[in-house]
Scaffold this active site. Structure first.
Site, PDB file in Angstrom:
ATOM      1  N   HIS A 204       0.795  -1.232   0.000  1.00  8.16           N
ATOM      2  CA  HIS A 204       0.000   0.000   0.000  1.00  8.16           C
ATOM      3  C   HIS A 204       0.824   1.277   0.000  1.00  8.16           C
ATOM      4  CE1 HIS A 204       0.880  -0.426   4.297  1.00  8.16           C
ATOM      5  NE2 HIS A 204       0.820   0.881   4.314  1.00  8.16           N
TER       6      HIS A 204
HETATM    7  C1  UD1 Z   1      -1.877   5.571   5.418  1.00  5.65           C
HETATM    8  C2  UD1 Z   1      -0.574   6.059   6.033  1.00  5.65           C
HETATM    9  C3  UD1 Z   1       0.483   4.973   5.940  1.00  5.65           C
HETATM   10  C4  UD1 Z   1      -0.011   3.681   6.535  1.00  5.65           C
HETATM   11  C5  UD1 Z   1      -1.332   3.291   5.891  1.00  5.65           C
HETATM   12  C6  UD1 Z   1      -1.858   2.057   6.565  1.00  5.65           C
HETATM   13  C7  UD1 Z   1      -0.134   8.454   5.800  1.00  5.65           C
HETATM   14  C8  UD1 Z   1       0.645   9.487   5.080  1.00  5.65           C
HETATM   15  N1  UD1 Z   1      -0.061   7.206   5.305  1.00  5.65           N
HETATM   16  O1  UD1 Z   1      -1.654   5.356   4.039  1.00  5.65           O
HETATM   17  O2  UD1 Z   1       1.633   5.381   6.661  1.00  5.65           O
HETATM   18  O3  UD1 Z   1       0.943   2.680   6.314  1.00  5.65           O
HETATM   19  O4  UD1 Z   1      -2.268   4.359   6.059  1.00  5.65           O
HETATM   20  O5  UD1 Z   1      -2.882   1.457   5.916  1.00  5.65           O
HETATM   21  O6  UD1 Z   1      -0.794   8.744   6.772  1.00  5.65           O
HETATM   22  N2  UD1 Z   1      -9.032   4.782   1.075  1.00  5.65           N
HETATM   23  C9  UD1 Z   1     -10.278   4.213   1.004  1.00  5.65           C
HETATM   24  N3  UD1 Z   1     -10.901   3.911   2.182  1.00  5.65           N
HETATM   25  C10 UD1 Z   1     -10.353   4.132   3.391  1.00  5.65           C
HETATM   26  C11 UD1 Z   1      -9.095   4.703   3.449  1.00  5.65           C
HETATM   27  C12 UD1 Z   1      -8.432   5.030   2.282  1.00  5.65           C
HETATM   28  O7  UD1 Z   1     -10.817   3.996  -0.077  1.00  5.65           O
HETATM   29  O8  UD1 Z   1     -10.994   3.808   4.422  1.00  5.65           O
HETATM   30  C13 UD1 Z   1      -8.324   5.087  -0.186  1.00  5.65           C
HETATM   31  C14 UD1 Z   1      -8.615   6.500  -0.702  1.00  5.65           C
HETATM   32  O9  UD1 Z   1      -8.674   6.460  -2.083  1.00  5.65           O
HETATM   33  C15 UD1 Z   1      -7.376   7.269  -0.275  1.00  5.65           C
HETATM   34  C16 UD1 Z   1      -6.279   6.196  -0.367  1.00  5.65           C
HETATM   35  O10 UD1 Z   1      -6.922   4.996   0.025  1.00  5.65           O
HETATM   36  O11 UD1 Z   1      -7.104   8.362  -1.082  1.00  5.65           O
HETATM   37  C17 UD1 Z   1      -5.090   6.451   0.526  1.00  5.65           C
HETATM   38  O12 UD1 Z   1      -5.506   6.654   1.886  1.00  5.65           O
HETATM   39  P1  UD1 Z   1      -4.606   7.507   2.893  1.00  5.65           P
HETATM   40  O13 UD1 Z   1      -5.184   7.441   4.252  1.00  5.65           O
HETATM   41  O14 UD1 Z   1      -4.370   8.866   2.322  1.00  5.65           O
HETATM   42  O15 UD1 Z   1      -3.214   6.791   2.872  1.00  5.65           O
HETATM   43  P2  UD1 Z   1      -2.854   5.258   3.025  1.00  5.65           P
HETATM   44  O16 UD1 Z   1      -2.273   4.787   1.746  1.00  5.65           O
HETATM   45  O17 UD1 Z   1      -3.988   4.507   3.586  1.00  5.65           O
HETATM   46  N1  UDP Z   2      -3.423  -5.509   8.921  1.00  9.45           N
HETATM   47  C1  UDP Z   2      -4.689  -6.042   9.052  1.00  9.45           C
HETATM   48  N2  UDP Z   2      -5.352  -6.416   7.916  1.00  9.45           N
HETATM   49  C2  UDP Z   2      -4.823  -6.296   6.672  1.00  9.45           C
HETATM   50  C3  UDP Z   2      -3.524  -5.751   6.564  1.00  9.45           C
HETATM   51  C4  UDP Z   2      -2.847  -5.350   7.706  1.00  9.45           C
HETATM   52  O1  UDP Z   2      -5.200  -6.196  10.163  1.00  9.45           O
HETATM   53  O2  UDP Z   2      -5.476  -6.662   5.692  1.00  9.45           O
HETATM   54  C5  UDP Z   2      -2.756  -5.050  10.151  1.00  9.45           C
HETATM   55  C6  UDP Z   2      -1.319  -5.512  10.290  1.00  9.45           C
HETATM   56  O3  UDP Z   2      -1.280  -6.639  11.094  1.00  9.45           O
HETATM   57  C7  UDP Z   2      -0.630  -4.334  10.951  1.00  9.45           C
HETATM   58  C8  UDP Z   2      -1.612  -3.187  10.842  1.00  9.45           C
HETATM   59  O4  UDP Z   2      -2.723  -3.660  10.116  1.00  9.45           O
HETATM   60  O5  UDP Z   2      -0.407  -4.543  12.311  1.00  9.45           O
HETATM   61  C9  UDP Z   2      -1.096  -1.935  10.182  1.00  9.45           C
HETATM   62  O6  UDP Z   2      -0.527  -2.284   8.975  1.00  9.45           O
HETATM   63  P1  UDP Z   2      -0.533  -1.383   7.671  1.00  9.45           P
HETATM   64  O7  UDP Z   2       0.227  -2.228   6.717  1.00  9.45           O
HETATM   65  O8  UDP Z   2      -1.863  -0.913   7.281  1.00  9.45           O
HETATM   66  O9  UDP Z   2       0.275  -0.041   8.090  1.00  9.45           O
HETATM   67  P2  UDP Z   2       1.803   0.251   8.390  1.00  9.45           P
HETATM   68  O10 UDP Z   2       2.192  -0.576   9.549  1.00  9.45           O
HETATM   69  O11 UDP Z   2       2.576  -0.044   7.131  1.00  9.45           O
HETATM   70  O12 UDP Z   2       1.837   1.708   8.672  1.00  9.45           O
END
Ligand code: UD1
Ligand code: UDP
Length: 362
Positions: A204
């Site tokens: 991601h």
């Molecule tokens: C965020 C964090 C990242 C973390 C990740 C965990 C930042 C800068 N990044 O990245 O460090 O590892 O979460 O999962 O804070 N979206 C949905 N539904 C949701 C959430 C997101 O559809 O419930 C989609 C949207 O299109 C959005 C994109 O995912 O634009 C990215 O979401 P965002 O929260 O901006 O960043 P993550 O990639 O989730």
């Molecule tokens: N995780 C989860 N379901 C998923 C993927 C990840 O429960 O489908 C959990 C994973 O065990 C981890 C937490 O979500 O502890 C956060 O992971 P993510 O990869 O979203 O974020 P990051 O740690 O890279 O910021």
């Protein structure tokens, strides 16, 4: 009563909150603010339901957008709540935009900040998380570092706050839930997979998910796994990555019955799948540690990681996105035994709570 506010908003924040909430709520009035950065059921509410975290006291509904929008709105909306609640301390978790916003809102409004997971550094400022964690560390009064390397990073940067080596709260959460996962989760039956017959995948990070060339290389690796290793692939897809696979026209390339594309999983199901995986390929920070703790060989498809101790000990293999390197790394066998205590003993949250009591009273 002393009041502690936690600011969370994204999946990794919720997992860490699952460790801290019980120990904070036992000693203080605990108020939870959810910025709304993650909002889909399986990216947010499922973690509160499955990990025994109460519903947030405030849901700010910030949602998705540019970094400027997301951080800016979360700061503005968090500040309003902080002025109303007037906490003794604000706790932020990890390196997400919600953590940054919570820290900035607090420090600007005159409230002290504690940072859970302080001092990690990838030394790659093109990663938004690296920017976030550096800023948070420099505005925090209490820095809870998971490893000695993290302590060292903080000392070298001469941060102003108090540094405490506590261990990693992901150990606490895993120790509490892994047995439940083993007993209760039916995810392996649902997917029809067996112990060690599949590779688990999570992707991601912006640098992998948002770039068609890079995501294309990930897809090529996943197509190759069943061919070369006779193993299935289980890929719980983050919504960001799903949107990119669709818009880059890559989704159909994963149309193979040996590749299971599923939605994001709740923690308990995820941990069960991870525990029984042959290998895990990931760009996640949390998953690297969980793989290490569960003894699952972990291939990290990034050029750098902030969890350098796990790479140095041989538990994590850092490959970048070169398909040849990733596929070769899959052949690396179970991690070496020995240094099994790189992240602490599962008492990080208790240590943090004791420090909070000594600083705040009760
Ligand atoms: C965020 C964090 C990242 C973390 C990740 C965990 C930042 C800068 N990044 O990245 O460090 O590892 O979460 O999962 O804070 N979206 C949905 N539904 C949701 C959430 C997101 O559809 O419930 C989609 C949207 O299109 C959005 C994109 O995912 O634009 C990215 O979401 P965002 O929260 O901006 O960043 P993550 O990639 O989730
Ligand atoms: N995780 C989860 N379901 C998923 C993927 C990840 O429960 O489908 C959990 C994973 O065990 C981890 C937490 O979500 O502890 C956060 O992971 P993510 O990869 O979203 O974020 P990051 O740690 O890279 O910021």
């Amino acid at each position: 009563m002393v009041k502690v506010v936690s600011v969370v908003g994204a999946r990794p924040n919720f997992v860490k909150l699952a460790a801290l909430h019980p120990v904070i709520a036992r000693r203080f009035d605990h108020v939870i603010i959810h910025t709304g950065q993650h909002y889909d059921y399986e990216m947010s509410k499922i973690f509160f339901e499955h990990l025994d975290i109460p519903e947030p006291d405030y849901y700010l509904g910030v949602g998705s957008g540019t970094h400027g929008y997301q951080v800016g709105e979360a700061v503005r909306r968090t500040e309003e709540v902080l002025f109303r609640e007037r906490p003794n301390l604000v706790v932020v978790y990890g390196d997400t935009n919600s953590a940054l916003a919570g820290a900035l809102a607090a420090v600007k409004a005159g409230f002290s900040v504690a940072h859970v997971e302080a001092g990690l550094r990838s030394f790659d400022m093109s990663m938004p998380e690296e920017v976030n964690r550096r800023v948070i560390d420099h505005v925090s009064a209490l820095l809870f570092a998971p490893t000695e390397t993290a302590v060292w990073n903080l000392r070298r940067e001469s941060v102003m706050g108090e540094i405490h080596l506590t261990g990693d709260v992901h150990v606490d959460v895993l120790m509490r839930w892994v047995g439940v996962a083993e007993e209760k989760s039916t995810i392996m039956d649902k997917l029809g997979v067996e112990d060690k017959d599949y590779v688990l995948v999570t992707v991601h990070r912006a640098e992998n998910a948002d770039n068609p060339h890079n995501l294309g290389r990930v897809v090529e690796v996943l197509r190759e796994v069943p061919e070369r290793y006779g193993r299935r692939v289980v890929f719980p897809v983050h919504p960001r990555t799903l949107a990119s696979l669709r818009s880059f026209g890559l989704l159909e390339r994963l149309g193979d019955p040996r590749i299971a594309l599923i939605g994001p999983l709740g923690y308990v199901d995820f941990i069960k799948l991870l525990r029984h995986a042959w290998r895990v390929i990931t760009d996640s920070g949390g998953v690297q540690r969980e793989a290490y703790l569960l003894g699952v060989p972990c291939i990290v498809i990034r050029d750098r990681t902030e969890w350098v101790d796990l790479v140095e000990s041989g538990h994590v293999t850092l490959t970048g996105l070169d398909p040849r390197k990733v596929l070769a790394a899959l052949e690396t066998d179970a991690p070496r035994e020995g240094s099994r205590n790189l992240l602490g003993r599962g008492d990080a949250s208790e240590k943090m709570a004791e420090i909070l009591v000594s600083r705040l009273g009760t």
